[in-house]
Design an enzyme around this catalytic site. Structure first.
Site, PDB file in Angstrom:
ATOM      1  N   GLU A  67       5.513   1.466  -1.765  1.00 49.21           N
ATOM      2  CA  GLU A  67       6.955   1.592  -1.967  1.00 49.21           C
ATOM      3  C   GLU A  67       7.635   2.217  -0.751  1.00 49.21           C
ATOM      4  O   GLU A  67       8.779   1.881  -0.429  1.00 49.21           O
ATOM      5  CB  GLU A  67       7.242   2.427  -3.216  1.00 49.21           C
ATOM      6  CG  GLU A  67       6.865   1.735  -4.509  1.00 49.21           C
ATOM      7  CD  GLU A  67       7.558   0.385  -4.671  1.00 49.21           C
ATOM      8  OE1 GLU A  67       8.762   0.295  -4.347  1.00 49.21           O
ATOM      9  OE2 GLU A  67       6.893  -0.579  -5.100  1.00 49.21           O
TER      10      GLU A  67
ATOM     11  N   SER B 279      -7.054  -4.200  14.781  1.00 45.12           N
ATOM     12  CA  SER B 279      -6.426  -5.342  14.108  1.00 45.12           C
ATOM     13  C   SER B 279      -7.169  -6.669  14.249  1.00 45.12           C
ATOM     14  O   SER B 279      -7.217  -7.443  13.292  1.00 45.12           O
ATOM     15  CB  SER B 279      -4.986  -5.507  14.603  1.00 45.12           C
ATOM     16  OG  SER B 279      -4.192  -4.428  14.194  1.00 45.12           O
TER      17      SER B 279
ATOM     18  N   HIS C 228      -1.963  -9.377  -0.010  1.00 49.31           N
ATOM     19  CA  HIS C 228      -2.834  -9.077   1.127  1.00 49.31           C
ATOM     20  C   HIS C 228      -2.318  -7.859   1.887  1.00 49.31           C
ATOM     21  O   HIS C 228      -3.088  -6.979   2.279  1.00 49.31           O
ATOM     22  CB  HIS C 228      -2.907 -10.287   2.064  1.00 49.31           C
ATOM     23  CG  HIS C 228      -3.664 -10.019   3.329  1.00 49.31           C
ATOM     24  ND1 HIS C 228      -5.027  -9.898   3.368  1.00 49.31           N
ATOM     25  CD2 HIS C 228      -3.239  -9.822   4.598  1.00 49.31           C
ATOM     26  CE1 HIS C 228      -5.424  -9.653   4.603  1.00 49.31           C
ATOM     27  NE2 HIS C 228      -4.352  -9.590   5.368  1.00 49.31           N
ATOM     28  N   SER C 229      -1.031  -7.812   2.090  1.00 51.70           N
ATOM     29  CA  SER C 229      -0.386  -6.684   2.761  1.00 51.70           C
ATOM     30  C   SER C 229       1.095  -6.733   2.402  1.00 51.70           C
ATOM     31  O   SER C 229       1.537  -7.590   1.624  1.00 51.70           O
ATOM     32  CB  SER C 229      -0.563  -6.770   4.289  1.00 51.70           C
ATOM     33  OG  SER C 229       0.235  -7.828   4.816  1.00 51.70           O
TER      34      SER C 229
END
Length: 438
Positions: free
Chosen positions: A113, A199, A329-330
């Protein structure tokens, strides 16, 4: 006569060569019985593979190969189906497992959030995969090295990474151990032997194999390396290279695949053919172990067995945790675009790893509803307070971008830093310098 004699000598030589070739290519099965003269019963000794000779071509189809079974300890009701598989963990350890999963789940909800409110740039939750993190971490030694992908925050929770550590990293302030030089959720901790996440997908897998090889070469080594990755990352070239190097160099590395069903928006049925990731192990000459990733005791037992195997034998193992990614997923993904919401229902209720362990604890009389409710409220309070604090802490000094690259800063980096200092001094009105440590 000379021509006939030459032909006879040549025929003799060819017969001798055939016998020699047959002797070199065939080894008889040793079971005490007399050796047969039939070459089809032996094993070929080609350098590339050893297998039985057969008299007819054999087409091996994937559907004829038995699938790697899925090991399970608890059912959805939290019942241990085979008492011999009870890990025998104490109430205190099981309680920590449960509370660590709840902590991770609660923190994920708030930080997700936080990103939606624009307070951080990116976030990835771990919903539905908590047991594979906590269960595996509990079975490892604190000295074992961990190479994560980006969804193994629970391993850090178990090892002692604090709520402050998580949130400072996501906010990239000067209290972040990585000094704000990584994206959110790209955690790392030298003291906890958790190598910083990067990443690029799959690069950690060959790196972990290399670290394991280095450990192996140390006298009286008692450490192993575990690397986590998703089934999507297993399609990267780095994964195949890592598997092959791990096998040929006999590295004590645990190749832990979190098969959660989706590589971002690509379901596993479109990601690969064959028997998942564990099914690939035999092709590389590696041991395999597949288990229910929503069952924390199955994860714990499997990881404990795998660690003992790789340390004792100096060999790798492919581990496959079968689970389901409940979350997007993200924060850059909307999973409702590629899977119906009703598919999540069973995984978010009866098959949820926290629900299963809660059921187990209730049966043992180890669960206190009021105490756990207070625990969740305390976590929420701590997370929210830390967010308010972390976003007020200045960013690390921008000069630290040039530091920690080498043990001693080389001249070319000194020159670059000086150029940056001159540039900022000249155009400082365009930079938010007040947000950075002086």
């Amino acid at each position: 006569m000379s021509l006939l004699r030459s032909a006879s000598v040549l025929a003799g030589r060819l017969a001798s060569r055939n016998q020699l070739a047959l002797k070199c290519l065939t080894t008889r099965a040793i079971h005490g019985e007399a050796q047969s003269s039939e070459p089809a019963t032996g094993l070929a000794k080609f350098p590339g593979a050893q297998a039985a000779f057969v008299g007819k071509p054999t087409l091996v189809l994937p559907e004829h190969v038995e699938s790697v079974p899925i090991y399970r300890v608890m059912n959805a009701d939290g019942v241990i189906e085979d008492a011999s598989q009870d890990p025998g963990l104490s109430r205190e350890v099981v309680h920590k497992m449960f509370r660590d999963m709840v902590l991770l789940n609660t923190m994920d909800k708030i930080l997700y959030e936080s990103q939606r409110q624009g307070r951080i740039s990116f976030y990835m939750t771990n919903f539905g995969e908590e047991a594979s993190h906590i269960g595996s971490a509990a079975a490892l030694s604190p000295e074992d090295w961990v190479y994560g992908q980006y969804r193994e925050a629970g391993v850090l929770v178990w090892r002692g990474f604090t709520i402050s550590d998580f949130i400072n990293q996501c906010y990239g302030n000067r209290e972040d151990e990585g000094k704000g030089r990584q994206m959110p959720v790209h955690y790392g901790s030298k003291k906890l032997n958790f190598v910083t996440i990067s990443s690029p997908l799959g690069t950690q897998i060959p790196q972990a194999v290399g670290a394991a090889y280095a450990f192996k070469r140390q006298p009286d080594n008692q450490r192993v390396v575990i690397t986590y990755f998703g089934e999507g990352a297993a399609s990267e070239g780095d994964a195949h290279a890592a598997f092959n190097f791990a096998a040929t160099l006999d590295c004590p590395v645990m190749l832990f695949c979190r098969n959660n069903g989706f590589a971002i928006s690509t379901p596993s049925k479109e990601q690969y053919r064959g028997d998942g990731i564990a099914g690939r192990a035999a092709g590389y000459g590696i041991a395999a172990l597949r288990f229910d990733g929503t069952d924390i005791f199955a994860v714990y037992n499997a990881t404990k067995m795998a660690r003992e195997y790789v340390l004792k034998n100096n060999k790798p193992i492919v581990m496959e945790a079968m689970q389901y990614r409940i979350s997007h997923h993200s924060t850059s993904d909307d999973s409702t675009a590629y899977r119906p919401a009703e598919d999540l229902e069973i995984w978010n209720t009866t098959e949820h790893p926290i629900s299963k362990l809660k059921n187990f604890m209730k049966q043992r009389g180890w669960f206190d509803e009021a105490a756990e409710g207070a625990h969740v409220k305390a976590i929420r309070k701590q997370v929210l307070a830390q967010i308010n604090q972390s976003e007020k802490i200045p960013k690390a000094d921008w000069r630290e971008t040039f530091q920690d690259v080498y043990h001693e800063m080389p001249q070319h980096l000194r020159d670059q830093m000086k150029q940056m200092e001159e540039h900022i001094e000249k155009h400082k009105e365009h930079y938010p310098l007040k947000d950075f440590k002086n």
